[in-house]
Design an enzyme around this catalytic site. Structure first.
Site, PDB file in Angstrom:
ATOM      1  N   ALA A 127      20.058  41.367  51.604  1.00  0.00           N
ATOM      2  CA  ALA A 127      19.636  40.457  50.308  1.00  0.00           C
ATOM      3  C   ALA A 127      18.285  40.785  49.848  1.00  0.00           C
ATOM      4  O   ALA A 127      17.348  40.051  50.351  1.00  0.00           O
ATOM      5  CB  ALA A 127      19.910  39.207  50.616  1.00  0.00           C
ATOM      6  N   GLU A 130      17.761  39.539  42.787  1.00  0.00           N
ATOM      7  CA  GLU A 130      18.099  38.253  42.257  1.00  0.00           C
ATOM      8  C   GLU A 130      18.904  38.164  41.085  1.00  0.00           C
ATOM      9  O   GLU A 130      18.823  39.455  40.290  1.00  0.00           O
ATOM     10  CB  GLU A 130      16.888  37.555  42.355  1.00  0.00           C
ATOM     11  N   SER A 135      14.765  45.727  40.315  1.00  0.00           N
ATOM     12  CA  SER A 135      13.819  46.478  40.826  1.00  0.00           C
ATOM     13  C   SER A 135      12.345  46.218  41.023  1.00  0.00           C
ATOM     14  O   SER A 135      11.712  46.824  41.687  1.00  0.00           O
ATOM     15  CB  SER A 135      13.948  47.783  39.799  1.00  0.00           C
ATOM     16  N   GLY A 246      17.148  54.997  52.305  1.00  0.00           N
ATOM     17  CA  GLY A 246      18.239  54.578  51.765  1.00  0.00           C
ATOM     18  C   GLY A 246      18.418  55.574  50.327  1.00  0.00           C
ATOM     19  O   GLY A 246      19.558  55.900  50.132  1.00  0.00           O
ATOM     20  N   ARG A 272      46.950  73.721  33.304  1.00  0.00           N
ATOM     21  CA  ARG A 272      47.231  73.085  32.084  1.00  0.00           C
ATOM     22  C   ARG A 272      47.341  74.284  31.128  1.00  0.00           C
ATOM     23  O   ARG A 272      46.197  75.222  31.037  1.00  0.00           O
ATOM     24  CB  ARG A 272      46.544  71.979  31.675  1.00  0.00           C
ATOM     25  N   GLN A 340      36.095  65.104  29.731  1.00  0.00           N
ATOM     26  CA  GLN A 340      36.224  65.791  28.558  1.00  0.00           C
ATOM     27  C   GLN A 340      37.086  66.872  28.739  1.00  0.00           C
ATOM     28  O   GLN A 340      37.991  67.106  28.006  1.00  0.00           O
ATOM     29  CB  GLN A 340      34.738  66.282  28.072  1.00  0.00           C
ATOM     30  N   GLY A 343      40.788  65.910  28.746  1.00  0.00           N
ATOM     31  CA  GLY A 343      41.116  65.410  27.364  1.00  0.00           C
ATOM     32  C   GLY A 343      41.840  64.230  27.444  1.00  0.00           C
ATOM     33  O   GLY A 343      41.183  63.301  28.185  1.00  0.00           O
ATOM     34  N   GLU A 367      19.745  50.688  44.662  1.00  0.00           N
ATOM     35  CA  GLU A 367      18.690  51.074  45.263  1.00  0.00           C
ATOM     36  C   GLU A 367      17.435  51.737  44.431  1.00  0.00           C
ATOM     37  O   GLU A 367      16.782  52.469  44.944  1.00  0.00           O
ATOM     38  CB  GLU A 367      19.112  52.473  46.094  1.00  0.00           C
ATOM     39  N   GLU A 371      14.948  54.778  36.351  1.00  0.00           N
ATOM     40  CA  GLU A 371      13.867  54.912  35.592  1.00  0.00           C
ATOM     41  C   GLU A 371      12.666  54.615  36.443  1.00  0.00           C
ATOM     42  O   GLU A 371      11.317  55.017  36.246  1.00  0.00           O
ATOM     43  CB  GLU A 371      13.995  53.655  34.395  1.00  0.00           C
TER      44      GLU A 371
END
Length: 382
Positions: A127, A130, A135, A246, A272, A340, A343, A367, A371
């Site tokens: 834990a 919050e 981060s 991690g 296809r 994509q 389709g 984790e 950024e």
């Protein structure tokens, strides 16, 4: 097409990788869609993983585990996440936080708390985040105060895996108010049956639905003083080291998801027809698949190099951040291109690519959001 082939995997990790692959094919893949739809906790798959010796085995042998190292855990992560991310996260969270107790805990703590998890009698959790901060590890407000021979915790935690299901958690809480904000935090072992501990599941997520996260409220939650892990004020530094390991494993989450996206796209376009031709014959489609494959191979090479660097303690923060960022963003890219290429059928709920597309949105955040990883990469490149 074996995207997760073993040539980049160290020899000592290949056996457990093969065991994880066989387990995933037998127990995870066949149940993935059902658990994604229901959002139920996959207890039966977790118990099967325990029986297979693939759960909580990163715990040292002297406390009942198999002592899996970082490379072995990464090998398992790739295979599990290729099969299904939600179930995989549940399986890998069963011993979450144990590494901190293993490295910093007392012998008494290791015997009392690690052994039952290693022997698959209990599961754990960690834990940290919050409701209002994730981060910013030095901005958490959940506090622990010493009262006699007890610590008393007050505050809230969010996004906690196994908050409801776990037998005990490793909890990050504020214990000081000094000028060095990084030395104001400590780690504690908190049994989930402790007085003042209340937890509930958070609302359903868009992805990884077979993994359950929770919201914890600590209301004068009392634990014995001996439940402090390591030294008071050392929590931030414990987490920093823990997250280096991690983040390499989370890179494995991304690699497994990227492999799943590429497999689905490849199979679909080679079966296809459109405009009188097989879809795979169009150059634009071939270029998409080529780009997906290149990004995947680049990410996987980086991730396995990072695993070795982090395991050896060589500029661990830099390599862990690189691996996590590149691999999880590669998964996002491959899932988007895979959608994509499918389709209109990509948006159908029963399509594996649609499930992967929703799942990949999550590892770029947990984790440590990517950024934040870029901040770390920049700072540690100087």
């Amino acid at each position: 097409m074996d995207l997760l082939e073993e040539s980049v995997v160290p020899e000592h990790a290949r056996d457990v990788k093969q065991r994880a692959r066989e387990f995933a094919a037998e127990h995870i893949e066949p149940n993935a869609e059902e658990y994604f739809e229901s959002g139920e906790y996959p207890w039966e798959v977790l118990e099967a993983g325990m029986d297979a010796g693939l759960i909580a085995q990163d715990i040292p042998e002297e406390y009942g585990g198999s002592g899996f190292d970082l490379q072995q855990v990464l090998a398992v992560a790739e295979e599990f996440y290729r099969a299904d991310a939600g179930i995989a996260l549940t399986l890998q969270l069963a011993s979450f936080g144990c590494e901190i107790v293993s490295h910093y805990g007392s012998e008494e703590q290791k015997e009392e708390y690690l052994r039952p998890v290693a022997e698959n009698d209990q599961i754990s959790g960690l834990a940290v985040s919050e409701p209002e901060t994730g981060s910013d590890l030095a901005g958490m407000t959940t506090a622990a105060e010493k009262e006699g021979d007890e610590w008393v915790l007050n505050g809230e935690k969010y996004w906690v895996g196994n908050a409801v299901e776990a037998d005990w958690l490793t909890v990050y809480a504020k214990t000081g108010d000094g000028d060095d904000r990084y030395s104001n935090y400590s780690m504690f072992i908190v049994p989930t049956d402790a007085p003042g501990y209340e937890a509930e599941h958070i609302p359903e997520k868009m992805g990884m639905r077979a993994s359950k996260q929770g919201h914890i409220v600590f209301d004068d939650c009392r634990i014995p003083e001996e439940n402090l892990v390591g030294s008071e004020g050392g929590g931030f530094y414990m987490l920093a080291e823990f997250f280096n390991h991690g983040r390499v494993v989370v890179g494995g989450h991304g690699l497994g998801l990227a492999a799943a996206a590429i497999e689905e796209a490849w199979e679909f376009v080679h079966g296809r027809k459109a405009f009188g031709r097989d879809v795979s014959e169009f150059q634009a489609v071939q270029h998409d698949l080529a780009d997906m494959r290149m990004e995947f191979e680049a990410a996987r090479s980086l991730n396995w190099r990072a695993a070795e660097k982090v395991q050896n303690g060589e500029d661990a923060g830099f390599w862990a951040a690189c691996a996590k960022t590149k691999s999880t963003e590669t998964a996002t890219y491959c899932a988007e291109r895979g959608m994509q290429l499918h389709g209109g059928r990509s948006v159908l709920g029963d399509r594996r690519i649609a499930r992967v597309y929703r799942d990949v949105r999550i590892p770029v955040i947990y984790e440590g959001a990517n950024e934040i990883q870029r901040n770390l990469i920049y700072r540690q490149s100087r």
